[in-house]
Design a protein around this motif. Structure first.
Motif, PDB file in Angstrom:
ATOM      1  N   LYS A 174      41.990  25.477 104.986  1.00 18.00           N
ATOM      2  CA  LYS A 174      41.819  24.027 105.132  1.00 18.00           C
ATOM      3  C   LYS A 174      42.667  23.286 104.097  1.00 18.00           C
ATOM      4  N   ALA A 175      42.630  23.786 102.864  1.00 13.28           N
ATOM      5  CA  ALA A 175      43.404  23.136 101.789  1.00 13.28           C
ATOM      6  C   ALA A 175      44.909  23.238 102.054  1.00 13.28           C
ATOM      7  N   LEU A 176      45.335  24.409 102.509  1.00 17.50           N
ATOM      8  CA  LEU A 176      46.770  24.596 102.793  1.00 17.50           C
ATOM      9  C   LEU A 176      47.200  23.674 103.932  1.00 17.50           C
ATOM     10  N   ARG A 177      46.373  23.620 104.930  1.00 19.43           N
ATOM     11  CA  ARG A 177      46.696  22.760 106.078  1.00 19.43           C
ATOM     12  C   ARG A 177      46.781  21.297 105.636  1.00 19.43           C
ATOM     13  N   ASN A 178      45.817  20.873 104.819  1.00 22.32           N
ATOM     14  CA  ASN A 178      45.838  19.479 104.354  1.00 22.32           C
ATOM     15  C   ASN A 178      47.094  19.160 103.544  1.00 22.32           C
ATOM     16  N   ARG A 182      46.859  24.561  93.666  1.00 22.53           N
ATOM     17  CA  ARG A 182      48.211  25.049  93.335  1.00 22.53           C
ATOM     18  C   ARG A 182      48.838  25.763  94.547  1.00 22.53           C
ATOM     19  N   HIS A 183      48.026  26.556  95.248  1.00 21.89           N
ATOM     20  CA  HIS A 183      48.547  27.222  96.458  1.00 21.89           C
ATOM     21  C   HIS A 183      48.971  26.185  97.499  1.00 21.89           C
ATOM     22  N   GLY A 184      48.176  25.129  97.620  1.00 26.36           N
ATOM     23  CA  GLY A 184      48.514  24.052  98.559  1.00 26.36           C
ATOM     24  C   GLY A 184      49.832  23.395  98.176  1.00 26.36           C
ATOM     25  N   GLU A 185      50.016  23.154  96.893  1.00 27.73           N
ATOM     26  CA  GLU A 185      51.275  22.539  96.426  1.00 27.73           C
ATOM     27  C   GLU A 185      52.461  23.466  96.695  1.00 27.73           C
ATOM     28  N   ASN A 186      52.250  24.759  96.457  1.00 31.94           N
ATOM     29  CA  ASN A 186      53.327  25.732  96.703  1.00 31.94           C
ATOM     30  C   ASN A 186      53.673  25.826  98.193  1.00 31.94           C
ATOM     31  N   TYR A 187      52.652  25.745  99.010  1.00 33.63           N
ATOM     32  CA  TYR A 187      52.862  25.784 100.468  1.00 33.63           C
ATOM     33  C   TYR A 187      53.670  24.560 100.885  1.00 33.63           C
ATOM     34  N   GLN A 188      53.260  23.410 100.397  1.00 33.07           N
ATOM     35  CA  GLN A 188      53.975  22.174 100.733  1.00 33.07           C
ATOM     36  C   GLN A 188      55.433  22.251 100.276  1.00 33.07           C
ATOM     37  N   ARG A 189      55.622  22.785  99.069  1.00 32.33           N
ATOM     38  CA  ARG A 189      56.979  22.911  98.526  1.00 32.33           C
ATOM     39  C   ARG A 189      57.839  23.833  99.396  1.00 32.33           C
ATOM     40  N   THR A 190      57.240  24.927  99.839  1.00 35.09           N
ATOM     41  CA  THR A 190      57.962  25.891 100.682  1.00 35.09           C
ATOM     42  C   THR A 190      58.323  25.274 102.030  1.00 35.09           C
ATOM     43  N   ILE A 191      57.365  24.584 102.622  1.00 36.48           N
ATOM     44  CA  ILE A 191      57.595  23.976 103.947  1.00 36.48           C
ATOM     45  C   ILE A 191      58.692  22.912 103.848  1.00 36.48           C
TER      46      ILE A 191
END
Ligand SMILES: Cc1cc2nc3c(=O)[nH]c(=O)nc-3n(C[C@H](O)[C@H](O)[C@H](O)COP(=O)(O)O)c2cc1C
Length: 202
Positions: free
Chosen positions: A20-24, A163-172
């Motif tokens: 959910k956090a990654l998706r957000n 932090r994982h969410g931020e990293n995911y956003q950065r990667t995308i």
């Protein structure tokens, strides 16, 4: 700018912490489409033409899901069985997916150390993604190693999930803006093992 499709598969989204956090962290980003498979197809009646069109309209195809029985939640298998048609995805006339990037975003209950040859689960997450890799090859997709979040059952602190969410956003965003060295990314054990190495200057 590359267009990114995230096929999101979590059968109990309301009880999810990590997915959910990654998706957000990525929903609503320019050039990014989040396609929620369980929400769209609660009866598993996948609209094959809709899914094919979505794939055709995007350059990067991602499956984001928790690891279930060392694999995916079942709707992902159903999606593969129905959508990847002969002479569309594979076969001599099947070139619809050719050259598109393809990878999994996986969360696991067990910790990262257990996904090693010497660890409890004996196989790495990259090894467990072999059916995806083989499918990618057959469909002329460009396979990348998984982006993985491990150890969710241990109870990840909220700062770590953030932090994982931020990293995911950065990667995308970096994939969208074509700032990822794809040849180098292919050789990584996991896509998010070292983001500074993966992503060039921002
Ligand atoms: C049916 C089922 C099967 C699971 N299989 C695995 C597994 O094989 N390996 C593992 O590490 N975790 C497994 N888990 C744990 C989930 O991967 C974990 O709860 C999930 O990644 C947490 O993400 P979330 O917070 O987004 O729900 C399983 C959970 C369920 C419900």
């Amino acid at each position: 700018m590359k267009k990114i499709l995230i096929n999101f598969a979590h059968p109990a989204k309301s009880r999810s912490s990590v997915n959910k956090a990654l998706r957000n962290a990525v929903v609503g980003l320019e050039g990014v489409t989040v396609n929620d498979l369980y929400q769209t197809y609660p009866d598993f009646m996948i609209d094959v033409e809709r899914e094919k069109k979505l794939c055709e309209e995007h350059d990067v195809i991602i499956f984001q899901h928790p690891l279930y029985w060392y694999s995916t939640p079942s709707i992902v298998k159903e999606w593969f069985d129905l959508v990847l048609e002969h002479d569309w995805a594979y076969g001599s006339k099947g070139t619809a997916l050719e050259g598109k990037l393809f990878f999994q975003v996986i969360s696991t209950g067990a910790d990262g150390d257990s996904y090693q040859k010497e660890g409890f689960n004996e196989f790495t997450l990259t090894e467990l993604s072999a059916p995806f890799r083989a499918t990618a090859k057959l469909c002329k997709l460009v396979w990348l190693p998984p982006f993985a979040i491990t150890g969710v059952h241990g109870g990840l602190p909220s700062a770590e999930i953030l932090r994982h969410g931020e990293n995911y956003q950065r990667t995308i965003i970096a994939l969208r803006d074509e700032r990822v060295d794809i040849e180098q990314a292919k050789r990584l054990e996991l896509l998010n093992i070292d983001l500074n190495q993966l992503i060039g200057s921002e």
